[in-house]
Design a protein around this motif. Structure first.
Motif, PDB file in Angstrom:
ATOM      1  N   PRO A 197     -11.088   6.473   9.295  1.00  0.00           N
ATOM      2  CA  PRO A 197     -10.502   7.808   9.158  1.00  0.00           C
ATOM      3  C   PRO A 197      -8.987   7.718   9.071  1.00  0.00           C
ATOM      4  O   PRO A 197      -8.367   6.780   9.592  1.00  0.00           O
ATOM      5  N   THR A 198      -8.375   8.674   8.409  1.00  0.00           N
ATOM      6  CA  THR A 198      -6.924   8.698   8.277  1.00  0.00           C
ATOM      7  C   THR A 198      -6.291   9.572   9.357  1.00  0.00           C
ATOM      8  O   THR A 198      -6.983  10.276  10.109  1.00  0.00           O
ATOM      9  N   ILE A 199      -4.963   9.546   9.398  1.00  0.00           N
ATOM     10  CA  ILE A 199      -4.225  10.408  10.318  1.00  0.00           C
ATOM     11  C   ILE A 199      -4.532  11.875  10.025  1.00  0.00           C
ATOM     12  O   ILE A 199      -4.752  12.671  10.945  1.00  0.00           O
ATOM     13  N   MET A 200      -4.556  12.243   8.749  1.00  0.00           N
ATOM     14  CA  MET A 200      -4.821  13.627   8.376  1.00  0.00           C
ATOM     15  C   MET A 200      -6.185  14.090   8.863  1.00  0.00           C
ATOM     16  O   MET A 200      -6.329  15.177   9.443  1.00  0.00           O
ATOM     17  N   GLU A 201      -7.211  13.287   8.648  1.00  0.00           N
ATOM     18  CA  GLU A 201      -8.565  13.683   9.026  1.00  0.00           C
ATOM     19  C   GLU A 201      -8.723  13.790  10.536  1.00  0.00           C
ATOM     20  O   GLU A 201      -9.466  14.637  11.036  1.00  0.00           O
ATOM     21  N   THR A 202      -8.046  12.943  11.277  1.00  0.00           N
ATOM     22  CA  THR A 202      -8.229  12.878  12.727  1.00  0.00           C
ATOM     23  C   THR A 202      -7.413  13.927  13.464  1.00  0.00           C
ATOM     24  O   THR A 202      -7.893  14.559  14.418  1.00  0.00           O
ATOM     25  N   PHE A 203      -6.158  14.154  13.033  1.00  0.00           N
ATOM     26  CA  PHE A 203      -5.220  14.987  13.794  1.00  0.00           C
ATOM     27  C   PHE A 203      -5.042  16.390  13.206  1.00  0.00           C
ATOM     28  O   PHE A 203      -4.182  17.140  13.672  1.00  0.00           O
ATOM     29  N   LEU A 204      -5.818  16.777  12.218  1.00  0.00           N
ATOM     30  CA  LEU A 204      -5.660  18.070  11.555  1.00  0.00           C
ATOM     31  C   LEU A 204      -5.587  19.212  12.573  1.00  0.00           C
ATOM     32  O   LEU A 204      -6.380  19.291  13.510  1.00  0.00           O
ATOM     33  N   THR A 205      -4.661  20.143  12.346  1.00  0.00           N
ATOM     34  CA  THR A 205      -4.525  21.307  13.233  1.00  0.00           C
ATOM     35  C   THR A 205      -3.822  22.428  12.480  1.00  0.00           C
ATOM     36  O   THR A 205      -3.585  22.336  11.278  1.00  0.00           O
ATOM     37  N   GLY A 206      -3.489  23.510  13.177  1.00  0.00           N
ATOM     38  CA  GLY A 206      -2.772  24.616  12.552  1.00  0.00           C
ATOM     39  C   GLY A 206      -3.640  25.382  11.578  1.00  0.00           C
ATOM     40  O   GLY A 206      -4.826  25.601  11.803  1.00  0.00           O
ATOM     41  N   GLY A 207      -3.032  25.795  10.467  1.00  0.00           N
ATOM     42  CA  GLY A 207      -3.758  26.574   9.475  1.00  0.00           C
ATOM     43  C   GLY A 207      -2.906  26.801   8.257  1.00  0.00           C
ATOM     44  O   GLY A 207      -1.974  26.045   7.986  1.00  0.00           O
ATOM     45  N   HIS A 208      -3.215  27.843   7.497  1.00  0.00           N
ATOM     46  CA  HIS A 208      -2.454  28.128   6.290  1.00  0.00           C
ATOM     47  C   HIS A 208      -0.990  28.368   6.661  1.00  0.00           C
ATOM     48  O   HIS A 208      -0.691  29.120   7.578  1.00  0.00           O
ATOM     49  N   PRO A 209      -0.053  27.716   5.956  1.00  0.00           N
ATOM     50  CA  PRO A 209       1.366  27.806   6.331  1.00  0.00           C
ATOM     51  C   PRO A 209       1.856  29.235   6.477  1.00  0.00           C
ATOM     52  O   PRO A 209       1.687  30.065   5.586  1.00  0.00           O
TER      53      PRO A 209
ATOM     54  N   ARG B  79       0.824  -1.216   0.000  1.00  0.00           N
ATOM     55  CA  ARG B  79       0.000   0.000   0.000  1.00  0.00           C
ATOM     56  C   ARG B  79       0.854   1.260   0.000  1.00  0.00           C
ATOM     57  O   ARG B  79       1.858   1.355   0.700  1.00  0.00           O
ATOM     58  N   GLN B  80       0.367   2.234  -0.780  1.00  0.00           N
ATOM     59  CA  GLN B  80       1.003   3.543  -0.872  1.00  0.00           C
ATOM     60  C   GLN B  80       0.062   4.539  -0.190  1.00  0.00           C
ATOM     61  O   GLN B  80      -0.757   5.188  -0.828  1.00  0.00           O
ATOM     62  N   ASN B  81       0.168   4.667   1.115  1.00  0.00           N
ATOM     63  CA  ASN B  81      -0.785   5.450   1.906  1.00  0.00           C
ATOM     64  C   ASN B  81      -0.384   6.905   2.117  1.00  0.00           C
ATOM     65  O   ASN B  81      -1.097   7.649   2.791  1.00  0.00           O
ATOM     66  N   PHE B  82       0.745   7.329   1.554  1.00  0.00           N
ATOM     67  CA  PHE B  82       1.242   8.682   1.796  1.00  0.00           C
ATOM     68  C   PHE B  82       0.233   9.733   1.347  1.00  0.00           C
ATOM     69  O   PHE B  82      -0.360   9.634   0.274  1.00  0.00           O
ATOM     70  N   GLN B  83       0.064  10.745   2.203  1.00  0.00           N
ATOM     71  CA  GLN B  83      -0.801  11.872   1.874  1.00  0.00           C
ATOM     72  C   GLN B  83      -0.144  13.167   2.321  1.00  0.00           C
ATOM     73  O   GLN B  83       0.623  13.193   3.280  1.00  0.00           O
ATOM     74  N   ARG B  84      -0.480  14.226   1.595  1.00  0.00           N
ATOM     75  CA  ARG B  84      -0.019  15.558   1.975  1.00  0.00           C
ATOM     76  C   ARG B  84      -1.093  16.562   1.613  1.00  0.00           C
ATOM     77  O   ARG B  84      -1.625  16.553   0.493  1.00  0.00           O
ATOM     78  N   ASN B  85      -1.449  17.407   2.549  1.00  0.00           N
ATOM     79  CA  ASN B  85      -2.538  18.350   2.350  1.00  0.00           C
ATOM     80  C   ASN B  85      -2.110  19.532   1.489  1.00  0.00           C
ATOM     81  O   ASN B  85      -0.932  19.892   1.430  1.00  0.00           O
ATOM     82  N   GLY B  86      -3.089  20.119   0.822  1.00  0.00           N
ATOM     83  CA  GLY B  86      -2.837  21.286  -0.010  1.00  0.00           C
ATOM     84  C   GLY B  86      -4.146  21.795  -0.583  1.00  0.00           C
ATOM     85  O   GLY B  86      -5.224  21.551  -0.036  1.00  0.00           O
ATOM     86  N   HIS B  87      -4.067  22.492  -1.726  1.00  0.00           N
ATOM     87  CA  HIS B  87      -5.260  23.030  -2.367  1.00  0.00           C
ATOM     88  C   HIS B  87      -5.877  22.051  -3.354  1.00  0.00           C
ATOM     89  O   HIS B  87      -6.872  22.376  -3.999  1.00  0.00           O
ATOM     90  N   GLY B  88      -5.292  20.880  -3.509  1.00  0.00           N
ATOM     91  CA  GLY B  88      -5.813  19.904  -4.458  1.00  0.00           C
ATOM     92  C   GLY B  88      -5.984  18.555  -3.799  1.00  0.00           C
ATOM     93  O   GLY B  88      -6.375  18.443  -2.637  1.00  0.00           O
TER      94      GLY B  88
END
Length: 880
Positions: A641-653, A239-248
């Motif tokens: 749920p994924t790590i991103m969905e559960t632990f999301l925090t912060g804001g726009h870089p 499995r290729q589970n890598f994710q990175r948040n952004g505008h897309g």
């Protein structure tokens, strides 16, 4: 009475033709690797003249116990990598002999059928066999006591990498009662691609997201579902589970086309290995094997390829070689390099352009420079035990960014390193009760980024995103013969463990405030574990009825600490009294100031989220006539749920620390998918050598608890945040998928069509309150996608010339903050391609994509990154 069989040569997608088109479709020598090119040139004039005979003579490990003829033939097909098609069912009263050892298929059949009154013949090219039984009802007496029997035809099965289907699609796809698609090696080699995602465009029901067009990572959308591991993407089952948040899009898979043997697409839930945590199907990129490089009768072999082109298609080359060190051990290695520049968009058409991302007609930063490496070892430890070990690395450099309001170019440099290690163990002893597989794999993806911009120091701010996933699976298949037919049971367990880590190499302070979490919070760190147990039963009766029933149990756990940042304004009195009034108490003159300071207190929120679900599936297929197979299927799926969905925090870089909030109470998405389909496989319809292949599937999918971004109010801080939430109601997707081909040898035609309608929910509940604010569900695929491909083969199949037309409908995303950026209009693209085989070892391929130089925004893309304009490529391929 003695019996024998008369048979003609049966082939797969032109194996009927002299030399075999499919076998000519190989990667070839590249001028970039001069040493291999010299070796290749030395061999180019010596084409093996007895390849077909060598293939027939190749040995295979067989373990087939004495049993009724029907089950013995199935065992033979399974162990030889072939699939059985019975044109007349033999009687179960015939028992075969046991076959154990490493034999050629012909010797194995001869030993298995000796003394049974049944004969067999392997075709000259080694891809087909015809078997007859003495008690077949429609046996026709012939002269001299010879009986011509209704045949049992054995054709290439799931191990086959090409067939007579659309652009080399293996025949088993059109005989499988399921919604599956395969992009074959032949199709991959015939389509020079800027990115592996381009290869998915012709598959029905499948889309490649292009919203992050500057990123070579692949995001797959199946039937409207993508990102957050809704579609399981794998390389050799890892499995290729890598994710990175952004505008897309968020999900990323990094793989180059050079080493892909085939791409297998499953569009619904399964009760087998690879189905854990999959809501909307799976895509598996399978890498090449030693047998793909080594010709039969030889101990070593290799291929090289070099592609150059216009419109910044600068170079794409690869060399790979394999050696068989013994009859039971082989090794394979390869290296590839791709260098692509920022392409020019099309000039014909009226589309909206962003000056920030399109400069002088070029879509900025759409290039990449990547290297890939492959090492593989394959061993047959005993006649019934084999194993393999594979390492695949992709090293890609690219950039993202745009022009800012001052007209200056902001560039974020990216370097992605993806390592995938897989090992497999297969044990198939002399027992129908044991067909055992064990797999252990590890994938690690690291994205090193340097961010530049007005709010960051001139040297750039380094951020590292990484995700490692360790996984394993164990399964076994047991087969039984019953009074009503054959029964097989597949059962096992699988699990995988995600470990995400995002970090900066230094802290980032803005006006004295630590804003580091604005870079690490949108792609947060965390742990996720997923476990699954499954069982699936398949019953087959007289080759016209197949029924399956499966049950899977999935369980997950997310653990760690999440952060929620508040905002407070504190008053700090820095004054000192300079002069008091005579009373000595009241200050008359102050020195210093009263300061108002903004602070961001961190609230630590523990996460311990776990749940599980039972997931049934069922399938029924019938075959009223040999060429027609209707089927119906139901499957229930479950996506944690994924790590991103559960632990999301912060804001726009670098800007906002109190924009996002974690949600430790998310529940898993659950889906129900219903499918009705039909397979058609016919040979000799209009001429003796033609073939017709068709798969049509209609589906309806319901999803509960769909997860999307919404706005929530957090009591800890009294503020509103963006957070992932479960959408109320039912999200629905329905559509029709069609893939078909007609191949008459000298000419061929194929098509794929997709109709898809999606209906996402528009409200959600959080902390007992219902919200009507619509989540930012951005990526809605087009309702219609259509591709037709046709061509001719000339000069004894040495020259192939073809063309392809693709029409994609427009998209209309749901309302969201950025939704207007993702609206796309209808567009049509026209491509031409061809190849000329100088001999069996040297082939020239050529293609022109987007012949009419259309300006367009690709589906599931963004108006800031239009698609590439006209691009011509030429590839020189060698086999040595």
């Amino acid at each position: 009475m003695s019996m024998r069989v008369r048979v003609g040569v049966l082939g797969l997608n032109g194996a009927r033709q002299a030399g075999g088109r499919t076998r000519q479709a190989r990667l070839s020598a590249t001028t970039a690797f001069a040493i291999l090119s010299v070796i290749t040139s030395a061999h180019a004039q010596s084409v093996p003249a007895a390849q077909a005979q060598a293939k027939v003579a190749a040995t295979v490990a067989f373990n087939i116990p004495s049993q009724p003829l029907a089950s013995a033939i199935r065992s033979f097909g399974r162990q030889s990598g072939m699939q059985i098609t019975l044109s007349s069912a033999p009687s179960g009263s015939v028992n075969t002999n046991a076959v154990v050892g490493r034999l050629t298929p012909a010797d194995a059949l001869d030993r298995m059928l000796s003394g049974t009154g049944v004969s067999a013949h392997i075709s000259g090219d080694g891809v087909a066999a015809t078997i007859g039984g003495a008690d077949i009802v429609n046996a026709i007496p012939q002269e001299d006591g010879v009986t011509q029997l209704a045949p049992i035809v054995i054709k290439g099965g799931r191990r086959a990498s090409s067939g007579s289907g659309y652009r080399g699609t293996p025949d088993w796809v059109y005989e499988e009662p399921a919604s599956v698609s395969v992009i074959s090696r032949e199709a991959i080699q015939s389509s020079p691609a800027r990115n592996a995602r381009d290869l998915l465009d012709t598959a029905a029901g499948v889309y490649a997201n292009r919203s992050e067009g500057q990123n070579p990572g692949i995001t797959v959308n199946i039937r409207g579902l993508q990102d957050q591991n809704r579609v399981v993407t794998m390389i050799d089952g890892a499995r290729q589970n890598f994710q990175r948040n952004g505008h897309g899009s968020t999900q990323r898979t990094y793989v180059e086309t050079a080493f892909i043997r085939e791409i297998d697409v499953e569009k619904s839930g399964t009760s087998g290995v690879g189905g854990a945590g999959a809501l909307g199907g799976s895509v598996n990129f399978r890498t090449i094997e030693a047998d793909d490089l080594i010709e039969d009768g030889r101990q070593w072999g290799g291929e090289s390829n070099a592609t150059v082109g216009t419109n910044e298609f600068q170079f794409d080359g690869a060399s790979m070689a394999a050696v068989r060190l013994s009859d039971s051990f082989s090794v394979l290695g390869g290296i590839s390099h791709k260098k692509i520049g920022a392409y020019d968009i099309g000039e014909n058409g009226d589309i909206k352009l962003y000056d920030s991302s399109v400069h002088d007609g070029a879509a900025i930063f759409t290039g990449q420079d990547s290297y890939s490496y492959l090492l593989k070892a394959e061993a047959e430890l005993t006649d019934d035990l084999d194993t393999s070990l594979t390492w695949l690395r992709n090293d890609s450099d690219f950039s993202q960014g745009s022009y800012n309001n001052d007209g200056d170019l902001d560039e974020d440099t990216q370097q992605v390193l993806n390592d995938t290690i897989t090992s497999s163990f297969h044990w198939d002893p002399d027992s129908e009760l044991i067909d055992f597989n064990a797999r252990l794999w590890y994938n690690h993806t690291r994205n090193r980024e340097k961010r530049y911009g007005s709010a960051i120091n001139d040297d750039g701010f380094p951020v590292n995103y990484a995700l490692g996933t360790l996984g394993f699976s164990i399964d076994n298949t047991s087969r039984f013969e019953t009074a009503g037919g054959s029964l097989s049971l597949n059962y096992g367990v699988e699990a995988f463990f995600d470990r995400g880590k995002t970090e900066t190499l230094e802290d980032y302070f803005l006006n004295g405030v630590d804003m580091t979490a604005t870079y690490t919070g949108t792609t947060p760190s965390g742990d996720r574990d997923v476990y699954s147990a499954f069982a699936n039963a398949t019953f087959e009766h007289d080759d016209w009825l197949m029924a399956q029933a499966g049950l899977r149990y999935d369980y997950y756990n997310l653990s760690g600490d999440a952060s929620l940042y508040g905002l407070e304004v504190k008053t700090i009195d820095n004054r000192r009294c300079r002069l008091y009034f005579p009373n000595g108490v009241t200050c008359r003159i102050w020195t210093g100031t009263i300061d108002r300071v903004t602070v961001y207190p961190e609230n630590v929120i523990p996460v311990d989220n776990s749940d599980g679900a039972l997931l049934p599936s069922a399938m029924l297929a019938v075959k009223p006539v040999d060429w027609l197979q209707p089927f119906a299927k139901y499957s229930r799926s479950f996506r944690p749920p994924t790590i991103m969905e559960t632990f999301l925090t912060g804001g726009h870089p670098g800007v906002n620390l109190v924009e996002n909030a974690p949600n430790p109470d998310l529940v898993a998405e659950e889906g129900n998918t219903f499918e009705l389909g039909v397979n058609t496989t016919t040979d000799g319809l209009l001429s003796a050598d033609d073939s017709v292949r068709l798969k049509a599937v209609g589906f309806y999918r319901e999803i509960e608890n769909y997860i999307a971004l919404g706005t929530v109010h957090r009591a800890e801080t009294g503020r509103d945040y963006a957070s992932y939430v479960n959408v109320d109601g039912t999200t629905r997707m329905k559509g029709i998928e069609l893939e078909a081909s007609y191949d008459a040898g000298k000419w061929y035609a194929g098509l794929s069509y997709t109709y898809l309608k999606t209906d996402f929910g528009t409200s959600y509940s959080y902390d007992g309150t219902s919200y009507e604010i619509e989540p930012s569900i951005i990526f809605v695929p087009p309702r219609n996608k259509f591709t037709i491909d046709a061509g001719m083969r000339l000069f004894d199949d040495k020259l192939t010339i073809g063309g392809r037309a693709t029409h994609v409908g427009g998209t209309s995303p749901n309302i969201g903050v950025l939704a207007s950026n993702y609206v796309t209009e209808d567009y049509s693209l026209y491509d031409i391609y061809g190849s000329y085989a100088f001999n069996d070892t040297v082939k020239l391929r050529f293609a022109v994509n987007n012949v009419t130089d259309v300006a367009y925004v690709p589906a599931l893309g963004t108006i800031s990154l239009p698609g590439p304009g006209r691009t011509a490529t030429a590839s020189l391929n060698f086999k040595f």
